[in-house]
Design a protein around this motif. Structure first.
Motif, PDB file in Angstrom:
ATOM      1  N   LEU A   1     -40.697 -10.662  57.724  1.00 42.38           N
ATOM      2  CA  LEU A   1     -40.124  -9.691  56.801  1.00 42.38           C
ATOM      3  C   LEU A   1     -41.018  -8.460  56.755  1.00 42.38           C
ATOM      4  O   LEU A   1     -42.218  -8.544  57.029  1.00 42.38           O
ATOM      5  CB  LEU A   1     -40.028 -10.286  55.385  1.00 42.38           C
ATOM      6  N   ALA A   2     -40.441  -7.334  56.391  1.00 42.81           N
ATOM      7  CA  ALA A   2     -41.261  -6.148  56.146  1.00 42.81           C
ATOM      8  C   ALA A   2     -42.187  -6.433  54.965  1.00 42.81           C
ATOM      9  O   ALA A   2     -41.783  -7.063  53.982  1.00 42.81           O
ATOM     10  CB  ALA A   2     -40.373  -4.947  55.843  1.00 42.81           C
ATOM     11  N   ARG A   3     -43.435  -6.004  55.061  1.00 38.05           N
ATOM     12  CA  ARG A   3     -44.361  -6.216  53.947  1.00 38.05           C
ATOM     13  C   ARG A   3     -43.840  -5.549  52.675  1.00 38.05           C
ATOM     14  O   ARG A   3     -44.096  -6.024  51.560  1.00 38.05           O
ATOM     15  CB  ARG A   3     -45.756  -5.694  54.307  1.00 38.05           C
TER      16      ARG A   3
ATOM     17  N   TRP B   1     -41.074 -11.818  50.562  1.00 37.64           N
ATOM     18  CA  TRP B   1     -42.114 -12.681  51.128  1.00 37.64           C
ATOM     19  C   TRP B   1     -43.010 -13.265  50.042  1.00 37.64           C
ATOM     20  O   TRP B   1     -43.568 -14.360  50.197  1.00 37.64           O
ATOM     21  CB  TRP B   1     -42.932 -11.929  52.182  1.00 37.64           C
ATOM     22  N   GLN B   2     -43.133 -12.569  48.915  1.00 42.55           N
ATOM     23  CA  GLN B   2     -43.935 -13.082  47.807  1.00 42.55           C
ATOM     24  C   GLN B   2     -43.285 -14.312  47.184  1.00 42.55           C
ATOM     25  O   GLN B   2     -43.976 -15.212  46.697  1.00 42.55           O
ATOM     26  CB  GLN B   2     -44.135 -11.978  46.767  1.00 42.55           C
TER      27      GLN B   2
ATOM     28  N   VAL C   1     -44.871  -9.375  57.390  1.00 42.17           N
ATOM     29  CA  VAL C   1     -45.403 -10.679  56.991  1.00 42.17           C
ATOM     30  C   VAL C   1     -44.515 -11.734  57.632  1.00 42.17           C
ATOM     31  O   VAL C   1     -43.279 -11.659  57.533  1.00 42.17           O
ATOM     32  CB  VAL C   1     -45.407 -10.849  55.457  1.00 42.17           C
ATOM     33  N   GLY C   2     -45.113 -12.690  58.307  1.00 45.90           N
ATOM     34  CA  GLY C   2     -44.343 -13.727  58.965  1.00 45.90           C
ATOM     35  C   GLY C   2     -44.193 -14.967  58.096  1.00 45.90           C
ATOM     36  O   GLY C   2     -44.808 -15.089  57.034  1.00 45.90           O
TER      37      GLY C   2
ATOM     38  N   VAL D   1     -32.347 -16.648  51.824  1.00 44.66           N
ATOM     39  CA  VAL D   1     -32.052 -16.557  50.391  1.00 44.66           C
ATOM     40  C   VAL D   1     -33.151 -17.260  49.609  1.00 44.66           C
ATOM     41  O   VAL D   1     -33.527 -18.402  49.928  1.00 44.66           O
ATOM     42  CB  VAL D   1     -30.697 -17.205  50.056  1.00 44.66           C
ATOM     43  N   THR D   2     -33.683 -16.587  48.587  1.00 42.21           N
ATOM     44  CA  THR D   2     -34.683 -17.186  47.708  1.00 42.21           C
ATOM     45  C   THR D   2     -34.301 -16.919  46.258  1.00 42.21           C
ATOM     46  O   THR D   2     -33.539 -16.001  45.954  1.00 42.21           O
ATOM     47  CB  THR D   2     -36.086 -16.590  47.970  1.00 42.21           C
TER      48      THR D   2
END
Length: 209
Positions: free
Chosen positions: A58-60, A65-66, A160-161, A28-29
């Motif tokens: 996460l999938a790019r 991920w941002q 993206v890890g 969660v973000t």
């Protein structure tokens, strides 16, 4: 999370074990894109940092991920077994009738700021370790190296890890600790006799008389 004192869990080893046993965590973000949540498998390195470090990807195409890249605090939710507790489980019901339904459950919340990982070698290590963890025990475990290398390289470019050192952790083990020994036994027996495996899991963790 709200967690009354009788149900708070502070044993780090037990918390980390719960995290390892949770096959799918919720990331969660909260940032410029608002609240975002993703359901993802993760790895827990319990020997790295004060509370451990979480690795995942996460999938790019998943813009969450941002948010991690911005460095704001993220939350990982590890939900364990849960069970409905019927008032009929309590022996005290017959004496007072002052009982209501409730819910017993296990949960861990882990917080921290993540480092985004885009290096292909580091990503390969994450996905390989995740695969090995979930393939173990199978008669013929699949390995990442079983797929063509150029195919894997393309798949790695699509993810993206992240590495998230845990900076604070909360645990809940709501197992009727606020009830009398007789009521605890009634709940344990009621859940143990259920046909639901999660009910049985919680019954096994409740304290004996």
């Amino acid at each position: 999370m709200y967690n009354s004192k009788p149900h708070q869990e502070h044993d780090l080893q037990r918390l980390q074990q719960q995290m390892r046993e949770t096959r799918l965590a919720v990331l969660v973000t909260h940032g410029e894109q608002g609240l975002l949540a993703s359901h993802i498998p993760v790895l827990i390195d319990t020997g790295e940092g004060e509370y451990g470090t979480v690795y995942g990807h996460l999938a790019r195409a998943n813009r969450q991920w941002q948010e991690l890249q911005q460095g704001s605090e993220a939350l990982l939710v590890f939900a364990g077994a849960d069970a409905y507790v019927s008032p009929s489980f309590y022996p005290s019901k017959a004496a007072t009738h002052k009982v209501v339904p409730t819910w017993n459950y296990l949960a861990v919340h882990a917080y921290g700021s993540a480092e985004v990982i885009e290096d292909s070698a580091a990503l390969l290590d994450i996905v390989s370790r995740l695969t090995d963890r979930h393939e173990q025990g199978r008669d013929t475990p699949w390995q990442v190296s079983d797929a063509p290398s150029d195919y894997i390289e393309g798949m790695l470019r699509a993810i993206v890890g992240f590495r998230l050192p845990i900076t604070r952790i909360q645990g809940a083990r709501k197992l009727s600790q606020n009830r009398s020994a007789e009521d605890v036994a009634g709940v344990r027996n009621g859940l143990a006799s259920s046909s639901d495996p999660q009910d049985n899991q919680l019954a096994a963790q409740m304290r004996p008389l």
